[in-house]
Design an enzyme around this catalytic site. Structure first.
Site, mmCIF file in Angstrom:
data_model
loop_
_atom_site.group_PDB
_atom_site.id
_atom_site.type_symbol
_atom_site.label_atom_id
_atom_site.label_comp_id
_atom_site.label_asym_id
_atom_site.label_seq_id
_atom_site.Cartn_x
_atom_site.Cartn_y
_atom_site.Cartn_z
ATOM 1 C CG HIS A 53 -52.675 -125.159 52.332
ATOM 2 N ND1 HIS A 53 -51.934 -124.223 51.765
ATOM 3 C CD2 HIS A 53 -53.595 -125.527 51.273
ATOM 4 C CE1 HIS A 53 -52.199 -124.300 50.478
ATOM 5 N NE2 HIS A 53 -53.316 -124.937 50.217
ATOM 6 C CD GLU A 55 -48.948 -124.398 56.969
ATOM 7 O OE1 GLU A 55 -47.983 -123.780 56.407
ATOM 8 O OE2 GLU A 55 -50.032 -124.912 56.084
ATOM 9 C CB CYS A 82 -48.928 -120.769 50.897
ATOM 10 S SG CYS A 82 -50.438 -120.663 51.694
ATOM 11 N NE ARG A 197 -51.365 -146.327 34.544
ATOM 12 C CZ ARG A 197 -52.199 -146.860 33.601
ATOM 13 N NH1 ARG A 197 -53.379 -146.729 33.752
ATOM 14 N NH2 ARG A 197 -51.819 -147.550 32.786
ATOM 15 C CB THR A 209 -49.052 -146.184 23.666
ATOM 16 O OG1 THR A 209 -47.469 -146.569 23.639
ATOM 17 C CG2 THR A 209 -49.753 -147.062 24.673
ATOM 18 N NE ARG A 220 -59.130 -150.058 34.533
ATOM 19 C CZ ARG A 220 -58.238 -149.650 33.781
ATOM 20 N NH1 ARG A 220 -57.944 -148.608 33.752
ATOM 21 N NH2 ARG A 220 -57.789 -150.744 32.729
ATOM 22 C CD GLU A 276 -48.203 -146.197 32.821
ATOM 23 O OE1 GLU A 276 -48.510 -147.425 32.312
ATOM 24 O OE2 GLU A 276 -48.750 -145.961 33.885
ATOM 25 N N GLY A 278 -44.393 -146.067 24.520
ATOM 26 C CA GLY A 278 -43.358 -147.112 23.959
ATOM 27 C C GLY A 278 -42.187 -146.942 23.817
ATOM 28 C CG LEU A 282 -40.436 -145.505 27.498
ATOM 29 C CD1 LEU A 282 -40.504 -146.814 27.550
ATOM 30 C CD2 LEU A 282 -40.592 -144.754 28.998
#
Length: 343
Positions: A53, A55, A82, A197, A209, A220, A276, A278, A282
């Site tokens: 982390h 720190e 933490c 993404r 989709t 990618r 993402e 159709g 959405l």
């Protein structure tokens, strides 16, 4: 906080930004260690999950000849250290062991296993703890708005994404001449989407989709970390062959409430999801109000009578608009880091 300390907080926040897309599902955190003479002797940001982390990395960066200064130094960190054992030991425990004199903390951690306990550990060890000014705390929370929203609302932060024609269609009719989806995004725009993404834990789409486009649901083109694929298959119509292009997806089947599905994803450790899908997928998120940000890309093309699948229309105006080539990007937000308070 003393005059002149703002620059160290700014540097810590700058370091935290380097963790974007790297630290997932952990938050982006930056830390700066400053000696009594005002010299920065250590700095770091949160690495990929399971590694150091902010720190820990800041302490590790301190040169051997400066170790003697640690007990008189101040650490500036954008998020509460933490206090629990996860994939790494507690950062608060490390700071107590090396004995820094003082800690200036950007904001508290909303995660239930921390949420004030890290600050308490530091104070019990005799370390002076000071919270950053409210304006800086708000910036720290905004940087990690996905993380804060997830652990406050117990569901992932939701970003909706779609691209449409100028006359409001997500796609055009398929034919032998045009068998694939309409190319609405530009080449540069597709790289930008893959970068989006890469800064989310997961990417979600619907079965329609998958059947129409056979997407890979990866990052990618960005060179970043691939998100976890999630597929809504309400009607249980997908076969193993249908999802062969997708690596180890989470399949959510059945017509269960969207809020329950999102809680399942949160319980799996997913704090942010890019949707993402159709028009049906959405619409499901928009009508339920279960979304936080949206990215709409509008291309200067008209599909006319060939257009299919109407694009969403949001009630609010974009909070930001810019262009990638000839395409306009509209950004929407209904996230104000809801319910988050500095303890």
């Amino acid at each position: 906080m003393e005059a002149g300390e703002q620059k160290y907080l700014e540097r810590a926040l700058e370091l935290a930004r380097h963790a974007e897309g790297v630290s997932l599902p952990n938050p982006m955190v930056g830390a700066v260690i400053v000696a009594p003479d005002g010299r920065i002797i250590g700095e770091g940001f949160t690495a990929e999950c399971g590694k150091g982390h902010a720190e820990v990395n800041a302490v590790a960066s301190v040169k051997e000849e400066d170790h003697r200064l640690l007990r008189e130094s101040t650490i500036y960190v954008t998020l509460e250290p933490c206090s629990h054992y996860g994939k790494t030991p507690p950062c608060a425990e490390l700071l107590c062991r090396i004995g820094v004199r003082r800690a200036v903390v950007g904001t508290t951690d909303p995660f239930a296993k921390v949420s004030g306990r890290g600050l308490a550990m530091l104070r019990e060890a005799g370390i002076e703890v000071e919270m950053a000014p409210d304006e800086f705390a708000a910036r720290c929370m905004w940087l990690n708005r996905r993380f804060f929203t997830a652990h406050t609302l117990k569901r992932p932060f939701i970003t909706l994404k779609w691209a449409r024609s100028a006359d409001g269609w997500l796609d055009r009719r398929r034919s032998e001449a045009n068998p694939g989806p309409a190319a609405i995004s530009t080449a540069i725009g597709r790289v930008a989407v893959h970068r989006l993404r890469a800064v989310h834990d997961a990417i979600l789409t619907g079965s329609g989709t998958i059947l129409a486009d056979r997407p890979r649901l990866d990052a990618r083109l960005s060179g970043g970390k691939d998100p976890q694929p999630v597929i809504f298959d309400v009607r249980h119509r997908l076969t193993a062959a249908d999802i062969s292009t997708v690596r180890q997806p989470i399949i959510i089947g059945g017509d269960i409430p969207l809020s329950d599905s999102l809680r399942q994803l949160y319980d799996r450790g997913l704090t942010s999801v890019l949707v993402e899908g159709g028009s049906d997928t959405l619409r499901r998120f928009i009508e339920s109000g279960l979304w936080d940000e949206a990215r709409e890309e509008v291309a200067p093309v008209v599909f006319g009578t060939e257009g299919i699948a109407a694009a969403p229309v949001l009630a609010q105006q974009p909070c930001e608009t810019y262009h990638i080539g000839s395409n306009r990007i509209n950004l929407y937000s209904q996230s104000d880091v809801r319910g988050v308070k500095n303890l």
